[in-house]
Design a protein around this motif. Structure first.
Motif, PDB file in Angstrom:
ATOM      1  N   LEU A  40       0.910  -1.256  -0.097  1.00 44.84           N
ATOM      2  CA  LEU A  40      -0.009  -0.092   0.009  1.00 44.84           C
ATOM      3  C   LEU A  40       0.780   1.298   0.162  1.00 44.84           C
ATOM      4  O   LEU A  40       0.598   2.144  -0.865  1.00 44.84           O
ATOM      5  N   TYR A  41       1.924   1.064   0.765  1.00 43.18           N
ATOM      6  CA  TYR A  41       2.927   2.232   0.902  1.00 43.18           C
ATOM      7  C   TYR A  41       3.367   2.501  -0.583  1.00 43.18           C
ATOM      8  O   TYR A  41       3.575   3.802  -0.962  1.00 43.18           O
ATOM      9  N   GLU A  42       3.791   1.563  -0.949  1.00 41.68           N
ATOM     10  CA  GLU A  42       4.543   1.672  -2.493  1.00 41.68           C
ATOM     11  C   GLU A  42       3.508   1.981  -3.641  1.00 41.68           C
ATOM     12  O   GLU A  42       3.950   3.117  -4.474  1.00 41.68           O
TER      13      GLU A  42
ATOM     14  N   MET B 139       0.835   4.044  -2.674  1.00 44.47           N
ATOM     15  CA  MET B 139       0.346   5.498  -2.537  1.00 44.47           C
ATOM     16  C   MET B 139       1.504   6.109  -1.655  1.00 44.47           C
ATOM     17  O   MET B 139       1.385   6.101  -0.202  1.00 44.47           O
ATOM     18  N   PRO B 140       2.361   6.847  -2.471  1.00 38.24           N
ATOM     19  CA  PRO B 140       3.541   7.273  -1.732  1.00 38.24           C
ATOM     20  C   PRO B 140       3.345   8.431  -0.758  1.00 38.24           C
ATOM     21  O   PRO B 140       3.979   8.628   0.165  1.00 38.24           O
ATOM     22  N   GLU B 141       2.225   8.866  -0.904  1.00 41.40           N
ATOM     23  CA  GLU B 141       1.561  10.161  -0.065  1.00 41.40           C
ATOM     24  C   GLU B 141       1.206   9.695   1.320  1.00 41.40           C
ATOM     25  O   GLU B 141       1.172  10.604   2.414  1.00 41.40           O
ATOM     26  N   LEU B 142       1.275   8.103   1.460  1.00 41.46           N
ATOM     27  CA  LEU B 142       0.900   7.590   2.908  1.00 41.46           C
ATOM     28  C   LEU B 142       2.209   7.615   3.681  1.00 41.46           C
ATOM     29  O   LEU B 142       2.483   7.661   5.034  1.00 41.46           O
ATOM     30  N   LYS B 143       3.441   7.761   2.828  1.00 37.78           N
ATOM     31  CA  LYS B 143       4.785   7.601   3.490  1.00 37.78           C
ATOM     32  C   LYS B 143       4.893   8.855   4.181  1.00 37.78           C
ATOM     33  O   LYS B 143       4.987   9.912   3.725  1.00 37.78           O
ATOM     34  N   ILE B 144       5.520   8.809   5.760  1.00 38.83           N
ATOM     35  CA  ILE B 144       5.625   9.764   6.114  1.00 38.83           C
ATOM     36  C   ILE B 144       7.324   9.840   6.788  1.00 38.83           C
ATOM     37  O   ILE B 144       7.722  11.020   7.297  1.00 38.83           O
ATOM     38  N   GLY B 145       8.146   9.000   6.510  1.00 43.11           N
ATOM     39  CA  GLY B 145       9.738   8.741   6.514  1.00 43.11           C
ATOM     40  C   GLY B 145       9.635   8.609   7.757  1.00 43.11           C
ATOM     41  O   GLY B 145       8.828   8.323   8.658  1.00 43.11           O
ATOM     42  N   GLY B 146      11.206   8.585   7.982  1.00 36.03           N
ATOM     43  CA  GLY B 146      11.354   8.109   9.460  1.00 36.03           C
ATOM     44  C   GLY B 146      11.196   9.435  10.392  1.00 36.03           C
ATOM     45  O   GLY B 146      11.050  10.291   9.974  1.00 36.03           O
ATOM     46  N   PRO B 147      11.214   9.031  11.886  1.00 37.85           N
ATOM     47  CA  PRO B 147      11.163  10.209  12.652  1.00 37.85           C
ATOM     48  C   PRO B 147      12.409  11.137  12.705  1.00 37.85           C
ATOM     49  O   PRO B 147      13.261  10.521  12.670  1.00 37.85           O
ATOM     50  N   SER B 148      11.928  12.583  12.839  1.00 42.18           N
ATOM     51  CA  SER B 148      13.025  13.416  12.832  1.00 42.18           C
ATOM     52  C   SER B 148      13.469  13.543  14.193  1.00 42.18           C
ATOM     53  O   SER B 148      12.878  12.915  15.059  1.00 42.18           O
ATOM     54  N   THR B 149      14.524  14.191  14.619  1.00 42.26           N
ATOM     55  CA  THR B 149      15.127  14.397  15.851  1.00 42.26           C
ATOM     56  C   THR B 149      13.904  15.205  16.762  1.00 42.26           C
ATOM     57  O   THR B 149      13.637  14.929  17.669  1.00 42.26           O
ATOM     58  N   ARG B 150      13.492  16.163  16.016  1.00 40.51           N
ATOM     59  CA  ARG B 150      12.383  16.912  16.616  1.00 40.51           C
ATOM     60  C   ARG B 150      11.236  16.008  17.043  1.00 40.51           C
ATOM     61  O   ARG B 150      10.464  16.299  18.434  1.00 40.51           O
ATOM     62  N   TRP B 151      10.892  15.096  16.146  1.00 39.28           N
ATOM     63  CA  TRP B 151       9.488  14.440  16.514  1.00 39.28           C
ATOM     64  C   TRP B 151       9.872  13.339  17.681  1.00 39.28           C
ATOM     65  O   TRP B 151       8.977  13.269  18.554  1.00 39.28           O
ATOM     66  N   VAL B 152      11.008  13.016  17.790  1.00 38.71           N
ATOM     67  CA  VAL B 152      11.593  12.008  18.858  1.00 38.71           C
ATOM     68  C   VAL B 152      11.602  13.077  20.382  1.00 38.71           C
ATOM     69  O   VAL B 152      10.923  12.269  21.152  1.00 38.71           O
ATOM     70  N   TRP B 153      12.097  13.969  20.061  1.00 38.00           N
ATOM     71  CA  TRP B 153      12.094  14.719  21.393  1.00 38.00           C
ATOM     72  C   TRP B 153      10.589  15.165  21.784  1.00 38.00           C
ATOM     73  O   TRP B 153      10.594  14.994  23.164  1.00 38.00           O
ATOM     74  N   GLN B 154       9.735  15.607  20.819  1.00 41.08           N
ATOM     75  CA  GLN B 154       8.373  16.011  21.339  1.00 41.08           C
ATOM     76  C   GLN B 154       7.665  14.728  21.771  1.00 41.08           C
ATOM     77  O   GLN B 154       6.845  14.679  22.661  1.00 41.08           O
TER      78      GLN B 154
END
Length: 133
Positions: free
Chosen positions: A23-25, A27-42
Motif C-alpha cells: 500500500l505504501y508503494e 500510495m507514496p503520499e501515505l509515507k511519512i518517512g522516519g522520525p526526525s530528531t524533533r519528532w522524537v524529542w516531542q
C-alpha cells in the motif's frame, strides 16, 4: 526503506506486513518517512507529560500493549497505567503476549485478542461512549 519481513519489528503476519508495505508503494503520499530528531524529542516530552498529568485523565482509557514490542517501552506503559489506575478506576492495560508493535496488523491469534479487549472495553464503558463531546 522497508525492512525484509524476516527482520521487521512491526508484525509477525507476513500477509498483513506485505499488504501495508505494498500500500505504501502504491500510495507514496501515505509515507511519512522516519522520525526526525524533533519528532522524537516531542514524543519523549509528551510521554513525560502523560505520566506527570495522570490525575487529569478522567475518561475510560485502554492501553493495548504488544508483548514483544521493540519500538515502544512496555515498561513505561506499565508505569503510566499503574500511576493512572490510582486515580482512574476505568483505566486498563491488556498485554497481547507475543505480539509485535502493530497489534492490529498482527497474526489473527494476536489481533483477535486485541480486538476482543477493545470491544469488551467499549461494552463495559457504554455510559462514556453514549456521551457527546
Amino acid at each position: 526503506m522497508a525492512k525484509p519481513f524476516d527482520i521487521n519489528p512491526l508484525s509477525s503476519s507476513e500477509v498483513r506486513y506485505h499488504w501495508f508495505r505494498d500500500l505504501y508503494e502504491k500510495m507514496p503520499e501515505l509515507k511519512i518517512g522516519g522520525p526526525s530528531t524533533r519528532w522524537v524529542w516531542q514524543g519523549l516530552m509528551a510521554a513525560k507529560q502523560c505520566i506527570q498529568q495522570t490525575r487529569q485523565v478522567n475518561i475510560p482509557l485502554l492501553v493495548v500493549q504488544a508483548g514483544a514490542d521493540q519500538i515502544v517501552s512496555n515498561q513505561d506503559q506499565l508505569r503510566f497505567i499503574n500511576k493512572l489506575s490510582r486515580t482512574n478506576a476505568n483505566a486498563a492495560l491488556v498485554t497481547v503476549d507475543g505480539a509485535k508493535h502493530e497489534v492490529l496488523f498482527e497474526k489473527d491469534q494476536y489481533r483477535n485478542q486485541a480486538l476482543d479487549a477493545i470491544t469488551t472495553f467499549f461494552d463495559e464503558n457504554t455510559s462514556f461512549t453514549d456521551k457527546q463531546y
